[in-house]
Write an enzyme that holds these catalytic residues in place. Structure first.
Site, PDB file in Angstrom:
ATOM      1  N   VAL A 167      -2.268  -8.833  -3.255  1.00 13.65           N
ATOM      2  CA  VAL A 167      -2.013  -7.427  -3.406  1.00 13.65           C
ATOM      3  C   VAL A 167      -3.179  -6.401  -2.392  1.00 13.65           C
ATOM      4  O   VAL A 167      -4.101  -7.096  -2.045  1.00 13.65           O
ATOM      5  CB  VAL A 167      -2.212  -6.849  -4.908  1.00 13.65           C
ATOM      6  N   SER A 168      -2.641  -5.423  -1.982  1.00 11.56           N
ATOM      7  CA  SER A 168      -3.271  -4.551  -0.930  1.00 11.56           C
ATOM      8  C   SER A 168      -4.734  -3.927  -1.485  1.00 11.56           C
ATOM      9  O   SER A 168      -5.364  -3.876  -0.370  1.00 11.56           O
ATOM     10  CB  SER A 168      -2.602  -3.851  -0.224  1.00 11.56           C
TER      11      SER A 168
END
Length: 217
Positions: free
Chosen positions: A8-9
């Site tokens: 995930v970012s």
């Protein structure tokens, strides 16, 4: 050997959904590489580097979506090609229909020069469409979340600690000190506003709330 990569970012996002999918496919924890890093730079992704270092010819990397590999079709394609040079297969859960195509194109290289050029164009187009769709879905999800929060706030739901909550706590501490000039702890209203860190308008609003609650006059 089959490995799994979840990303995930940002630190506030949740990896559980990706990991859950991998475990439903029979993945062991030791074969799952997870990290919370932006797609901006692969060199900053420690877990990705650890995964690549473990990969050997014929291994497979499973991801939920190809956008876990990069921010756009160009970056994703570069990663796929670099892995293919070492005969590493990539399988996407969300884009399963592309898996055989990618394997034939990049691993088996079943194409002459003309077909190669056509396949390159097709690959770029399909990746771009899928990545754009994934980005649109993320934006729609954020939009729905924001709308849900807005509706909840309109109904009086509170989310976490706000700046006004901090003002209220400080107001309860300093406002009583402004009420008795004969007290040794007395401070003028101007000083109280400074200590609270709020505006004069906010101070008056907090005062009205305070008086209504405690019935001061």
């Amino acid at each position: 050997m089959k490995y799994f990569y979840a990303r995930v970012s940002s630190a506030t996002q949740n990896l559980d959904r990706q990991v859950k999918l991998f475990k439903e496919m029979g993945a062991d924890d030791r074969d799952i590489f997870i990290e919370k890093k932006s797609g901006k730079n692969f060199e900053d992704r420690i877990e990705w580097q650890n995964l690549v270092a473990r990969l050997r010819k014929g291994d497979t990397v499973v991801i939920k979506n190809l956008d876990r590999l990069g921010r756009n079709a160009k970056e994703v394609r570069e990663v796929l090609i670099n892995l293919a040079k070492d005969q590493i297969i990539v399988e996407s859960i969300d884009q399963a229909y592309l898996n055989n195509f990618l394997k034939d194109k990049l691993i088996n290289r079943e194409a002459d020069s003309l077909a190669e050029a056509m396949l390159n164009a097709m690959l770029d187009t399909m990746l771009e469409v899928d990545l754009l769709r994934a980005e649109w879905e993320r934006k729609e999800l954020r939009k729905r979340q924001e709308e849900g929060i807005k509706r909840a706030l309109e109904k009086g739901t509170k989310f976490g600690r706000t700046r006004n909550d901090e003002f209220r706590e400080k107001f309860k501490e300093y406002y009583p000190l402004t009420r008795n000039k004969d007290s040794e702890n007395y401070i003028p209203v101007k000083k109280a506003i400074e200590l609270i860190g709020c505006s004069t308008g906010m101070f008056q609003k907090l005062k009205e709330e305070y008086l209504n609650i405690f019935k001061y006059s």
